[in-house]
Every structure is written in C-alpha cells, then in structure tokens.
Design a protein around this motif. Sequence first.
Motif: not given
Length: 132
Positions: A60, A77-78, A81-82, A84-85, A90-91, A94, A104, A106
Amino acid sequence: MRPPRAGPAAPVPVHQPERGSGTVLALGLGLVLITATVLILFLAQSAVMASRAAAAADLAALAAADAVRGLTAGEPCAVASEVARRNNARVLSCSEGTGETVQVRTELNAGTVFGAATGLARAGPPPPGTGP
C-alpha cells in the motif's frame, strides 16, 4: 486316602498404592503435549498474520508513493486503501511526508487469538545521491 481339595486357594489381597499411576502420568503428559502444540500453532498463526499485515502495508505504501510521484493516477491514500483491500487489510492511517514519502499503517481484517495484526510501512523515492 486324602480328602479332595475344595479348589484353588483364594488369593490374598495385596495392597498396591501405585496401581494405575502410569496411566495417570501418561494422560498428564499427553495433555501437556497437546497444550504445547496448540500454543505453538497459535503463535505461528500470529507470526503469519503479522507478516501478511506488514506485506499489505508495504504494498500500500509503495502504491501510494507512486501516486504521489505521479507514476500512477489517483489520490495516494485512496490508492493505498484499494491495495490494502486487495490484500485483505484496511488502512488505519495514511500520511504524506516530506520528499514525496508516504507512511501507511494497515490492519488485517482476519484477527488472531492474540488480537489484530497491524503493519507499518513508509515508501518514497531513494534519497538523493544514492543512485547510479
């Protein structure tokens, strides 16, 4: 002539205080071994989850750092997050730092017996003067 015997003589009861102690000892040792094995498995599971959380944080952070530098499209950060997902995490935090770096933190969605596994990573371009 002798009178016939009435049958075998009845055994004399002998007091044996240690009778069955081997069975109890074997059961106790078996229980200790099973408990130790389960504890080792829980600790191994925690180590694997910590490694996965760290890997998710690394990926991430690298993706977010690429977004900061403009190598990929999107809000850093978006993007983090993607990524990490996709790694079942999940973040938690960030933040963009100096020099186009991103930090980051997680947390894995699958927890362990000992709690949630978290990872922390920072990524960015190499420091000046370290390249070829």
